[in-house]
Write an enzyme that holds these catalytic residues in place. Structure first.
Site: not given
Ligand code: MCU
Length: 419
Positions: A234, A238, A280, A288, A332, A368
């Site tokens: 998640s 990144k 997103q 965010e 998302w 997730h």
């Protein structure tokens, strides 16, 4: 401001000696084909002003020079790819991540109780952070390792069973990312100043770079610094991508369900959003949290002005190992966008003759970042090839949802064969 930064400000040179050595070793072991990597750019890279950027609606040509004396010409050799790679890195640091500072004046490592403490000093300021290490039960003189960004959400017992150690990098200590108000907070900013324009992801990449410096000089930790992978899920995914993209000492990068700002692309996500999907986007992400530098804010509602997209961030890892893990069950994450970006990013691996060094696997039916057993064999294959120096089949490009790459829509360039 991100304008007027030259290559001298950027992080090219600090790890080149170690890097060339690690590649030489891997090459001699037959793990990777011979590709010169890590060349500094052959001329300083001048970052264009935001105003001068032209809109590019398709995925930008990863092989086309965007600045300097070669601007508008295409890469025609592996050595030119290395210059182009440095250009992509410079543009992405200037416009998106923030500039990763070079190695500070001193970096030391101290090993005790299954942890390495990394201490960095710069201009009289000192910070340190501690990374715990879990070792496999098999006794060896040195171990390859997977670095987990904040944590490791793959199947850690399977990784240990392969004889690979697990290192936990305390990313949130190095740069906080609770929400937008975390900007400028964490040990990185204690060293470089709270107004230094870096997002959390590049600050983490800097931190892992220092962890590797420390591992190289701390034999007591028994970690082989030429056999390091990085992973995270998640937001940490990144981070894993940023760490692998901006550090050529990372042999294997495994971003897991990283979505937008990771394996998804800014343009391709905008397209899904325009089609009514709740994915997103760049315009959302900058509000965010503080994952990116403030310089990215200029591109809100102006995504097409970015002179690159995330297929080129994936390509910064080439020819090193890269396995993109995604999950189609979460809208998302922009799964079609991740598929498109992975397809285009892999074209750079193809041009370099190492298509199988990059994999993409998007399998759902789980929560997730709950890594499913069905993806273990391909992860194992990547670990075997890039961390254990074994032969394995890393030809992985699969999804349990059917996506089609709309080539006419996204690509107006061809894939060269580079030698
Ligand atoms: C997929 O990563 C992020 C996502 O970008 C955020 O919008 C959401 O708030 O959190 C995700 C995440 O990190 O979940 C743990």
């Amino acid at each position: 401001s991100s304008q007027g930064k030259s290559a001298a400000d950027l992080d090219y040179s600090n790890s080149i000696d170690a890097l060339d050595l690690s590649y030489l070793k891997q090459f001699l072991l037959g793990v990777i084909p011979k590709l010169p990597v890590g060349n500094p750019p052959d001329e300083p890279i001048q970052i264009p002003s935001f105003q001068s950027l032209q809109a590019i609606t398709k995925l930008p040509d990863p092989f086309m020079f965007k600045t300097g004396s070669k601007k508008g010409t295409r890469v025609s050799s592996i050595s030119e790819w290395n210059s182009r790679r440095a250009e992509i890195s410079a543009l992405a640091q200037a416009f998106e991540y923030g500039v990763k500072p070079p190695k500070p004046q001193t970096v030391t490592g101290a090993f005790s109780s299954n942890a390495i403490t990394v201490t960095c000093t710069q201009n009289g300021k000192t910070i340190s952070f501690k990374c715990s290490i879990q070792y496999p039960t098999t006794s060896k003189t040195t171990y390859p390792a997977m670095i987990g960004v904040n944590m490791n959400t793959l199947n850690t017992s399977e990784i240990l069973k392969l004889g690979v150690a697990l290192i936990t990098f305390p990313a949130d200590e190095v740069a906080q990312q609770v929400d937008g108000s975390s900007r400028g907070k964490g040990k990185f900013f204690d060293l470089y100043g709270s107004s230094y324009d870096a997002g959390a992801l590049i600050a983490w990449a800097w931190g892992v770079d220092r962890l590797i410096d420390a591992l190289e000089t701390t034999p007591a930790a028994k970690i082989d610094p030429t056999k390091l992978g990085v992973t995270g899920g998640s937001r940490n995914g990144k981070g894993a991508l940023a760490i692998g993209a901006f550090d050529e000492r990372i042999a294997l990068t495994v971003p897991q369900e990283s979505g937008n700002g990771g394996a998804s692309g800014w343009r391709t996500a905008d397209d899904q959003k325009r089609n009514g999907e709740d994915v997103q986007t760049l315009s959302q992400i900058v509000g965010e949290n503080c994952w990116f530098a403030k310089s990215l804010n200029q591109f809100v509602n102006n995504t097409t002005k970015l002179p690159y997209d995330h297929h080129e961030i994936l390509a910064l890892c080439a020819p090193r190992g890269l396995l993109v893990i995604e999950n189609p069950d979460f809208t998302w994450l922009g799964n079609l966008s991740c598929f498109n970006i992975s397809t285009a990013g892999r074209m750079v691996y193809q041009a370099l003759g190492v298509t199988d060094n990059m994999g993409y696997s998007s399998i759902g039916g789980h929560g997730h970042c709950q890594f499913p057993a069905s993806q273990q064999p391909e992860l194992t294959a990547y670990i075997q090839k890039f961390l254990l120096g074994q032969n394995s089949n890393t030809n992985v490009f699969r999804s349990d949802k059917t996506y089609t790459f709309d080539k006419a829509k996204w690509v107006d360039w061809t894939v060269p064969t580079l030698q």
